[in-house]
Design a protein around this motif. Sequence first.
Motif, PDB file in Angstrom:
ATOM      1  N   LYS A 228       0.851  -1.212   0.000  1.00  0.00           N
ATOM      2  CA  LYS A 228       0.000   0.000   0.000  1.00  0.00           C
ATOM      3  C   LYS A 228       0.880   1.253   0.000  1.00  0.00           C
ATOM      4  N   GLU A 229       1.904   1.234   0.853  1.00  0.00           N
ATOM      5  CA  GLU A 229       2.830   2.377   0.930  1.00  0.00           C
ATOM      6  C   GLU A 229       3.517   2.597  -0.421  1.00  0.00           C
TER       7      GLU A 229
ATOM      8  N   GLN B 280       2.463   1.674  -3.353  1.00  0.00           N
ATOM      9  CA  GLN B 280       1.439   2.098  -4.309  1.00  0.00           C
ATOM     10  C   GLN B 280       1.185   3.601  -4.156  1.00  0.00           C
ATOM     11  N   ASN B 281       1.041   4.049  -2.904  1.00  0.00           N
ATOM     12  CA  ASN B 281       0.813   5.475  -2.634  1.00  0.00           C
ATOM     13  C   ASN B 281       1.989   6.313  -3.131  1.00  0.00           C
TER      14      ASN B 281
END
Length: 288
Positions: free
Chosen positions: A264-265, A267-268
């Motif tokens: 997620k990190e 991707q962000n």
Amino acid sequence: KQGKVIITGGCGFIGRAVAEKLTKKYDIIIFDRHHGKDVTKKEDFEGLTADYVIHLAAVIKGDNNEEILSTNVIGTLNVLEFCKKTGAKLVFASSAAVYGDAKSPIKEDCKLAPVSAYGKSKAACESQCEHYHKMFGTSVTILRFFNVYGPGQRTGMLIPDIIEGLKKDVVSLVNPNPKRDYVHVRDVAESIERSMKPSGLNIINIGTGKSHSGAEVAAMLVPEDKKIVYSDNSPSGSDIYADIALANKVLGWEPKITLEEGTKELQNNAFADANACIALQQSHQSAQ
């Protein structure tokens, strides 16, 4: 400060995370080709002193097997000689590649059966470490890293390849089926710091104890409306993950960042980078 630390390969993917983690507590010397230092050159160690060496410098992949073997083995020999002379403790970065296709969960006492030139080079380096401990009392902690991922990793590995693919119309990957144990680089940096404490000879797995297939990792990173194409869909029973009980027992270490959180990190960050790039292009256009 708690002592002086040489980090070989300190400009690399894991090296940067380790330097960032240790810089407040220790005096850091980055020993890296980018800083004019080469582990294969014995003379580059002359005049240096340290309390600890974290040996990360290595050739991981490439067409030249001879270069992989010679760089990794000679480099490690030079590091061990330096530790013998100065009494520095060594943390040596090995790899799950030393196990080959062992049955999971893989324990540290599993028979080594490396397949790749990289795996064979790391097994040879481990053997050197054990020899120096036995003959000269050098303190060595060997960490066998499973699949390390995180910010700053170059393409050529699954997760950065997926993120690179997000910039294109189609995400192109190799095989969705093999399962691997993905461990975040900040958790790895934590394991390295904890490995500076024990004395003697220690051999410890660093993973999460869980495995995910390429398809599962891709599903965490790729939006549903984007197409994923695999060049090799052959079934694979390959499932490699660590038994990490020893890391917990000896180092008091366990991974804190789940694969869901870690991806997620990334991707962000990727979307932030893409938006910054778009904003930069727009500001250039409006300025013209």
